[in-house]
Design an enzyme around this catalytic site. Structure first.
Site, short mmCIF file in Angstrom:
data_model
loop_
_atom_site.label_atom_id
_atom_site.label_comp_id
_atom_site.label_asym_id
_atom_site.label_seq_id
_atom_site.Cartn_x
_atom_site.Cartn_y
_atom_site.Cartn_z
N GLY B 13 -38.95 32.25 -25.18
CA GLY B 13 -37.79 31.51 -25.70
C GLY B 13 -36.78 31.12 -24.65
O GLY B 13 -35.60 30.96 -24.96
N GLY B 14 -37.20 30.99 -23.40
CA GLY B 14 -36.28 30.53 -22.36
C GLY B 14 -36.17 29.02 -22.36
O GLY B 14 -36.56 28.35 -23.33
N SER B 44 -33.58 32.74 -18.27
CA SER B 44 -32.97 31.47 -17.84
C SER B 44 -31.46 31.60 -17.75
O SER B 44 -30.82 30.92 -16.95
CB SER B 44 -33.28 30.35 -18.84
N GLY B 49 -26.54 29.17 -9.60
CA GLY B 49 -26.03 28.13 -8.70
C GLY B 49 -26.21 26.71 -9.13
O GLY B 49 -25.34 25.88 -8.88
N HIS B 257 -35.47 36.41 -2.48
CA HIS B 257 -34.17 35.73 -2.33
C HIS B 257 -33.35 36.46 -1.28
O HIS B 257 -33.30 37.69 -1.28
CB HIS B 257 -33.44 35.72 -3.67
N ARG B 273 -23.69 30.38 -0.16
CA ARG B 273 -23.91 29.80 1.16
C ARG B 273 -23.81 28.28 1.09
O ARG B 273 -23.33 27.63 2.01
CB ARG B 273 -25.27 30.23 1.72
N GLU B 394 -41.61 28.90 -15.11
CA GLU B 394 -42.00 29.84 -14.07
C GLU B 394 -43.35 30.49 -14.37
O GLU B 394 -44.07 30.89 -13.46
CB GLU B 394 -40.91 30.92 -13.90
N VAL B 411 -34.42 26.00 -12.54
CA VAL B 411 -33.96 25.55 -13.86
C VAL B 411 -34.27 24.07 -14.07
O VAL B 411 -34.52 23.63 -15.19
CB VAL B 411 -32.45 25.82 -14.12
#
Lengths: 241, 656
Positions: B13-14, B44, B49, B257, B273, B394, B411
């Site tokens: 359900g994302g 999600s 960012g 990451h 960054r 993903e 995303v």
């Protein structure tokens, strides 16, 4: 870090589908470690003492809203609560106002979906856009103001802390009223105040709020819930005249 | 036996799953969504960012378009991606963000006139054009040549997920919350749905559908420390793997990451960054320019993570009770900027670290973050081996990320893939291939098999402890299948994971078959171990370094022998997965393999690269319109659903 403590947890234990089971409180001892959160502590309790203990963590970072519970009597997000900020004895109870699944797990998802359906909590679009074209411009400050109200994570703390919600199961809560305030502010939603009045213009909505401010006190995202409720109440009162 | 019918069964359900369901619903089909948790709590929501889309509205985004986004994505992937898919993605991303803007996402907007920004440690003044005022703005992210990452403060995933979830509610799509798919129902050729367990009552049911879509996110939780939500345990990949037919692609492609905090691995966004923050070492020295003089702190994620690890190995890490780390310094951005654009970061620092990022450095280290690998599908999102099984987001490997994903492309992929795969799913359902021909006997057989499996776990005497086995798996993945890899470690990882898998069948459970977290861990553990084995074996076999997959014993990128995609399949009864490989065709690439520009060039070329590069250079020298050049080099528009083929309008590129 001061000398390490042994924390004593009093945790509510009950599975309502277990016909013979009585609600009760179980005690666990956990050695505190630096930077320990209630997520870390409860995970350790499950792994070392009680593998059947139910609770809900998803993001464990304070953004998904899954882990709201009563922490020493106060609604809050367990994942981002550091044990160092609590006394050595910690009581954990499920969030009131929601259907109990088991132990510390409650069905906030079901409640929130029902609230969203009832309040039609989505942007009501005049028409679909052509996505090939440049998007409609929006005032930068207005976009930020909409985002501010959009930060609600539907954790349920405001409902658990609400006097009206405890007396009236059909009360939409600060979460519901904040959502409508968000859509009302959003120029993309073409609903009028008369339409919002149909949704919340009664005691299960905007006129049920007793202004106890519990919702705003406990909101993990520090949303201006009372201000939003006040604005909505004024707008709805105007409709009712 | 309870049987629930729908046209499209979406598992997850994302953002990707919900967007697929919306597409199917809008084509007149009846989708239903399964979700382990309330849909708005999906992972999600944690994306901070931003979302990449080449809108070219802000000053530093001027001149951006699909071509630049495409090339950044392919370079970022270290040429491991499917370039047609990367093209489809770059083309549809602007449409996706504009659709979301109309649906209610409060994207941050351009303010005309002057404003201050921090670039490469310097405070500079930028001037935004008048006609862009109020359009969607963007920030800088790693590995991109333009400011292309659109955002809502640093709660972008939250804003997107809530908007898409609200549309799902508005369009009356059922979401079955706290439901878990345990197995796909299939006959070896065609997928018919899934056996589903209610996580509250423990009841099993059969969900039958014309098309089944796996949109369950990544498999980060097989590592000990991950930025992923706790629910990202790779169960979607395991569902596909356990069919014995469907295959997983590039499972060894796993991103770390650069900036997750200690000790729990909670992410702080690359936007830190992007907005001007820098990495510092134990001496307070900004070290990234020493390694990567050109892109510095904003090199691609795989590169920054490796450089950080390298710097810590050189003795420049900061010691802490939780191991070594480095510092992320965003103090130069100032409190006002942080309060407005990095507020989740501020909250994370405040609640989990007790610090103020406007004044203090943030302790960070590279941490498992993203699964480039997943259920292998074609560009339409359908498994090539099991008809009616689709996957996106993903969870999938339709392969737009290859061996390294750019920040902001995740995303973006969820919604773009949701839009595209949703259309292909609808096409499938509305064709004769989508006819449902399942017998309820087959469904019963699958449900009973899962029921027997669960009963067997409950009846186990319990020689093994699931928590201990899981911790061991996590440790192996962290120590031996991490940022730096080598043959001997990977060999021992495979051997030990296989042993853990055998032992996981002996795990015992105390409680019953209903809401019981102990049982959940017991049945997920062998599945996680199978997924872990596909990762470790893929990494062991791939004797080269590409993107996030870095072999210390094979540091060169070897296009000659390894310009291919790993496929993993697990036949029933086998002790290990079987791997085979799918070649990437250099002669059909729009952007032939080249040097990404990080560190020293260390590439073994593919024999087709030079001739293909000559063809491409000749075409580019002809100075034709960019659309004509693109179409000649690698046509892709015919692959898109008709409704998404149109050009994207920009301030400097009006629609024809």
């Amino acid at each position: 870090m001061t000398a390490s403590r042994t924390l004593t947890f009093h945790v509510f234990r009950h599975n309502p589908r277990d016909s013979g089971g009585e609600p009760g409180v179980r005690e666990y001892q956990v050695e505190e470690t630096p930077g320990m959160t209630l997520f870390i502590a409860l995970t350790r309790i499950r792994e070392e003492h009680d593998p059947g203990l139910s609770f809900d963590f998803v993001c464990r970072a304070g953004v998904c809203g899954s882990c709201a519970m009563l922490i020493n009597g106060r609604p809050g997000l367990a994942c981002r609560t550091l044990t160092s900020e609590l006394p050595g004895t910690i009581s954990l109870f499920p969030l009131p106002g929601f259907e109990l699944i088991a132990d510390l797990s409650v069905n906030t998802g079901k409640w929130m979906r029902a609230m969203s359906e009832r309040l039609q909590a989505w942007v009501h679009l005049g028409s679909e856009v052509n996505p090939n074209q440049i998007e409609a411009a929006m005032d930068p400050d207005l976009a930020e103001a909409v985002y501010e109200l959009d930060r609600c994570i539907e954790c349920g703390c405001c409902v658990a802390a609400c006097g009206t919600a405890l007396m009236r199961p059909d009360f939409v809560g600060a979460v519901g009223m904040n959502k409508l305030a968000r859509f009302r502010l959003d120029p993309r939603d073409d609903r009028s105040d008369a339409e919002y009045y149909q949704l919340i213009g009664d005691d299960s909505g905007i006129f049920g709020c007793m202004s106890l401010l519990g919702c705003q006190d406990v909101c993990p995202k520090e949303l201006s819930l009372q201000t939003q409720i006040a604005f909505m109440r004024r707008a709805m009162a105007r409709q009712g005249l | 036996m309870k049987i629930i019918h729908s046209d499209v069964l979406v598992i997850g359900g994302g953002l990707a799953g919900q967007r697929v369901a919306l597409a199917a619903k809008r084509r007149g089909l009846e989708p239903s969504i399964l979700s382990l948790v309330p849909a708005k709590r999906s992972h999600s929501v944690a994306a901070q960012g931003g979302m990449q889309a080449s809108l070219a509205n802000c000053f530093k985004g001027e001149g951006d378009n699909e071509d630049v986004h495409f090339e950044d994505t392919v370079r970022g992937s270290d040429w491991g991606c499917d370039q047609r898919v990367a093209r489809m993605f770059a083309h549809v991303a602007p449409k996706a963000i504009r659709e979301l803007a109309a649906w209610g996402v409060a994207w941050n907007r351009v303010r005309a006139g002057e404003h201050e920004a921090v670039i490469n440690g310097q405070r500079v003044t930028l001037t935004e054009r008048e006609d862009a005022h109020g359009l969607i703005t963007a920030r800088d992210f790693g590995g991109t040549r333009k400011w292309r990452t659109c955002y809502t403060s640093d709660g972008t995933g939250h804003a997107m997920l809530y908007t898409v979830s609200d549309r799902v509610i508005a369009e009356a799509i059922p979401v079955h919350e706290r439901q878990e798919a345990l197995a796909l129902i299939h006959d070896g050729h065609r997928c018919h749905g899934a056996v589903v367990r209610d996580l509250i009552t423990g009841e099993l049911s059969a969900h039958l559908a014309r098309a089944t879509v796996i949109a369950t996110g990544g498999y980060g939780r097989i590592w000990g420390i991950s930025t992923n939500a706790l629910i990202n345990e790779g169960m979607g990949a395991a569902l596909a793997l356990e069919t014995g037919v469907a295959r997983l692609g590039n499972m060894e492609a796993v991103q770390f990451h650069p900036t997750a905090i200690l000790p729990t691995g909670i992410l702080v966004t690359e936007g830190c960054r992007g907005d001007g923050g820098v990495l510092r070492d134990v001496d307070g020295h900004r070290f990234m320019p020493d390694y990567e003089p050109e892109k510095k702190d904003l090199a691609s994620r795989d590169v920054v993570s490796r450089r950080m690890a390298e710097h810590m190995r050189a003795g420049k890490g900061v010691k802490s009770p939780y191991g070594e780390h480095l510092w992320l310094d965003i103090t130069q951005l100032g409190a006002a900027h942080i309060d407005r654009n990095l507020r989740e970061v501020k909250d994370i620092c405040r609640y989990f670290l007790g610090i103020d990022p406007a004044k203090d450095f943030i302790p960070v280290r590279p941490t498992q973050h993203y699964s480039m690998g997943g259920v292998r599908t074609d560009y339409r999102g359908e498994s090539q081996w099991l008809s009616g099984l689709f996957s996106c987001g993903e969870a999938a490997c339709w392969d737009m990320h290859g061996f390294n994903r750019l920040g902001g492309n995740s995303v973006a992929e969820t919604v773009v893939a949701g839009m595209l795969v949703g259309e292909y799913v609808a096409d499938f359902c509305q064709s004769r291939h989508g006819d449902q021909e399942i017998s309820t006997a087959l469904a019963r057989e699958f449900v009973q098999r899962e029921q027997r499996g669960l009963e067997k776990i409950i009846a186990n005497p319990g020689h093994e402890n699931a928590v201990d086995l899981r911790r061991r798996m996590e440790q192996i993945m962290t120590d031996k299948v991490g940022l730096f890899r080598n043959g001997p470690d990977l060999e021992s990882a495979v051997a030990e994971l296989a042993e853990l898998l055998a032992r996981s069948g002996e795990v015992g459970v105390n409680g019953g078959l209903d809401a019981n977290p102990e049982l959940v861990l017991a049945y997920r553990l062998p599945r996680m171990l199978k997924v872990a084995l596909t990762v470790a074996m893929g990494a062991l076999n791939r004797t080269e370094s590409r993107g996030a997959h870095f072999r210390e014993d094979y540091p060169a990128r070897n296009d000659r022998d390894w310009l291919n995609r790993t496929l993993a399949c697990w036949r029933e009864g086998d002790a290990l997965p079987r791997l085979d490989y799918e070649e990437l065709d250099v002669l059909r690439m729009e952007l032939p393999p080249g040097f990404r520009g990080y560190g020293a060039k260390n590439i073994i070329d593919h024999p087709d690269t030079a001739p293909r590069q000559a063809e491409v250079d000749e075409m580019r020298a002809a100075k034709l319109d960019r659309y004509a050049v693109q179409s000649y080099l690698m046509s892709f528009k015919h692959l898109l659903p008709l409704k998404y083929r149109g050009r994207n309008e920009r301030l400097d590129e009006p629609l024809p």
